[in-house]
Write an enzyme that holds these catalytic residues in place. Structure first.
Site, PDB file in Angstrom:
ATOM      1  N   ASP A   1       0.860  -1.191   0.000  1.00 50.92           N
ATOM      2  CA  ASP A   1       0.000   0.000   0.000  1.00 50.92           C
ATOM      3  C   ASP A   1       0.896   1.241   0.000  1.00 50.92           C
ATOM      4  O   ASP A   1       2.064   1.183   0.398  1.00 50.92           O
ATOM      5  CB  ASP A   1      -0.912   0.025   1.230  1.00 50.92           C
TER       6      ASP A   1
ATOM      7  N   TYR B   1      -0.870   8.606  -2.314  1.00 47.91           N
ATOM      8  CA  TYR B   1      -0.777   8.465  -3.760  1.00 47.91           C
ATOM      9  C   TYR B   1      -1.985   9.104  -4.460  1.00 47.91           C
ATOM     10  O   TYR B   1      -1.941   9.366  -5.656  1.00 47.91           O
ATOM     11  CB  TYR B   1      -0.787   6.978  -4.147  1.00 47.91           C
ATOM     12  N   GLY B   2      -3.071   9.287  -3.698  1.00 46.43           N
ATOM     13  CA  GLY B   2      -4.376   9.635  -4.274  1.00 46.43           C
ATOM     14  C   GLY B   2      -4.393  10.810  -5.229  1.00 46.43           C
ATOM     15  O   GLY B   2      -5.159  10.823  -6.183  1.00 46.43           O
TER      16      GLY B   2
ATOM     17  N   CYS C   1      -4.218  -1.448  -2.235  1.00 45.25           N
ATOM     18  CA  CYS C   1      -4.360  -0.007  -2.412  1.00 45.25           C
ATOM     19  C   CYS C   1      -5.214   0.195  -3.654  1.00 45.25           C
ATOM     20  O   CYS C   1      -4.866  -0.297  -4.742  1.00 45.25           O
ATOM     21  CB  CYS C   1      -2.967   0.597  -2.613  1.00 45.25           C
ATOM     22  N   ASN C   2      -6.324   0.870  -3.505  1.00 46.37           N
ATOM     23  CA  ASN C   2      -7.220   1.069  -4.646  1.00 46.37           C
ATOM     24  C   ASN C   2      -6.597   1.973  -5.695  1.00 46.37           C
ATOM     25  O   ASN C   2      -6.774   1.776  -6.893  1.00 46.37           O
ATOM     26  CB  ASN C   2      -8.544   1.670  -4.173  1.00 46.37           C
ATOM     27  N   THR C   3      -5.875   2.995  -5.223  1.00 45.90           N
ATOM     28  CA  THR C   3      -5.281   3.941  -6.149  1.00 45.90           C
ATOM     29  C   THR C   3      -4.276   3.214  -7.050  1.00 45.90           C
ATOM     30  O   THR C   3      -4.285   3.389  -8.274  1.00 45.90           O
ATOM     31  CB  THR C   3      -4.595   5.074  -5.361  1.00 45.90           C
TER      32      THR C   3
ATOM     33  N   THR D   1      -8.337   1.734   1.173  1.00 48.33           N
ATOM     34  CA  THR D   1      -8.039   0.845   2.308  1.00 48.33           C
ATOM     35  C   THR D   1      -7.773   1.619   3.605  1.00 48.33           C
ATOM     36  O   THR D   1      -7.669   1.021   4.668  1.00 48.33           O
ATOM     37  CB  THR D   1      -6.853  -0.074   1.962  1.00 48.33           C
TER      38      THR D   1
HETATM   39  N1  DGL Z   1      -5.012   3.323   0.674  1.00 49.12           N
HETATM   40  C1  DGL Z   1      -4.969   3.706  -0.670  1.00 49.12           C
HETATM   41  C2  DGL Z   1      -6.194   3.321  -1.445  1.00 49.12           C
HETATM   42  O1  DGL Z   1      -6.784   2.304  -1.135  1.00 49.12           O
HETATM   43  C3  DGL Z   1      -4.553   5.063  -1.086  1.00 49.12           C
HETATM   44  C4  DGL Z   1      -4.289   6.129  -0.233  1.00 49.12           C
HETATM   45  C5  DGL Z   1      -3.418   7.183  -0.868  1.00 49.12           C
HETATM   46  O2  DGL Z   1      -2.224   6.982  -0.830  1.00 49.12           O
HETATM   47  O3  DGL Z   1      -3.958   8.162  -1.376  1.00 49.12           O
HETATM   48  O4  DGL Z   1      -6.573   3.991  -2.372  1.00 49.12           O
END
Ligand code: DGL
Length: 283
Positions: A18, A50-51, A81-83, A201
């Site tokens: 992540d 990362y978003g 991590c979704n991003t 997440t």
């Molecule tokens: N936890 C990460 C996600 O599921 C991203 C968070 C981030 O770094 O912006 O998207």
């Protein structure tokens, strides 16, 4: 770095990646279901969140992280991590794995979540709360529509939520303001929504506040349970990969930031005190 040999490598830990600490909420549920495996978690805490980064940057950072986990023996990596799943997974699967090592695998968190949603919503109106990057990628909308073209999908970016969590402010009165604003906003856009996906997440840490501002009839979906079940299913269907996942019941952690800070957060995210954590550099 190129791991040019296509020779099948020895058993190694399952890699979990992540941008920061959010993936620990996924790892916790994976370990609950499958405590027998070895896990190696990597949080790119120094470069999180990362978003709001561009597609190119998230892809570059994620590829570096995957290569770092491969170099430490992981044959299977979960992008928790979704991003990263939205912006980098497909390119890594389609373009990079064949060059790095075609016998290794990288999986994401979007598909397992999307597969579960069709069986949850009754109104067929679903809301997606996520980082700006995930919303702009439209990944959830596209993947949901592949399986259920009739479901109306509304996305809402919540750019302040990850910083609130990463900065330990998820419990503060300030968090109420930002959570209320986004939950009310998405339900105003589509009042027929009966299912809200927490498609980041980090968001389970804000659960108390999200529940507070969500009407009783709306179901809040977190991802850990579905990602864990999907991984278990994947390993059942791929015994060759299962044999290449170490089963010593051990977890280790890597961070690109300070190990001390990581230990504090591990306590918060996983209620785990003694974590074996090491700092590494990526890129
Ligand atoms: N936890 C990460 C996600 O599921 C991203 C968070 C981030 O770094 O912006 O998207």
């Amino acid at each position: 770095m190129s791991l040019s040999s296509t020779k099948v490598s020895a058993a190694g830990p399952v890699g979990v990646f992540d941008s920061g600490y959010g993936g620990l909420t996924i790892l916790r549920q994976i370990r609950q279901l499958m405590p027998q495996y070895d896990y190696l978690y990597l949080g790119d805490n120094a470069r999180a969140p990362y978003g709001s980064h561009s597609f190119e940057v998230v892809y570059e950072y994620t590829l570096q992280a995957v290569e770092a986990l491969f170099a430490r023996g992981c044959n299977l990596v979960i992008l928790a991590c979704n991003t990263a799943s939205a912006k980098a997974l497909r390119s890594i699967q389609q373009n990079d794995l064949s060059r790095i090592d075609p016998t290794r695998r990288v999986l994401g968190v979007i598909l397992p979540t999307v597969e579960a949603v069709g069986g949850i919503t009754r109104s067929r109106h679903v809301g997606v709360l996520a980082t700006t990057g995930t919303i702009l990628s439209r990944s959830y909308e596209m993947e949901i529509h592949k399986l259920h073209p009739e479901i109306a999908v509304t996305g809402q970016a919540c750019p302040m939520w990850v910083p609130l969590v990463e900065n330990d402010e998820f419990d503060s009165p300030g968090a109420d303001y930002f959570v209320k604003k986004r939950v009310e906003g998405i339900l105003r856009t589509d009042p027929d929504i009966d299912t809200l996906i927490l498609a980041c997440t980090h968001y389970p840490l804000l659960m108390e506040k999200i529940v507070k501002y969500t009407p009783a009839g709306v179901r809040i979906v977190t991802q850990g349970e579905y990602v864990a079940a999907s991984l278990a299913d994947y390993l059942r269907r791929h015994p060759d990969m299962d044999r290449r996942c170490g089963k010593g019941g051990r977890s280790r952690y890597l961070t690109t930031e300070s190990p001390e800070k990581f230990r504090e957060s591990a306590l918060l995210f996983m209620r785990e005190k003694e974590v074996d954590v090491e700092r590494i550099s990526l890129g």
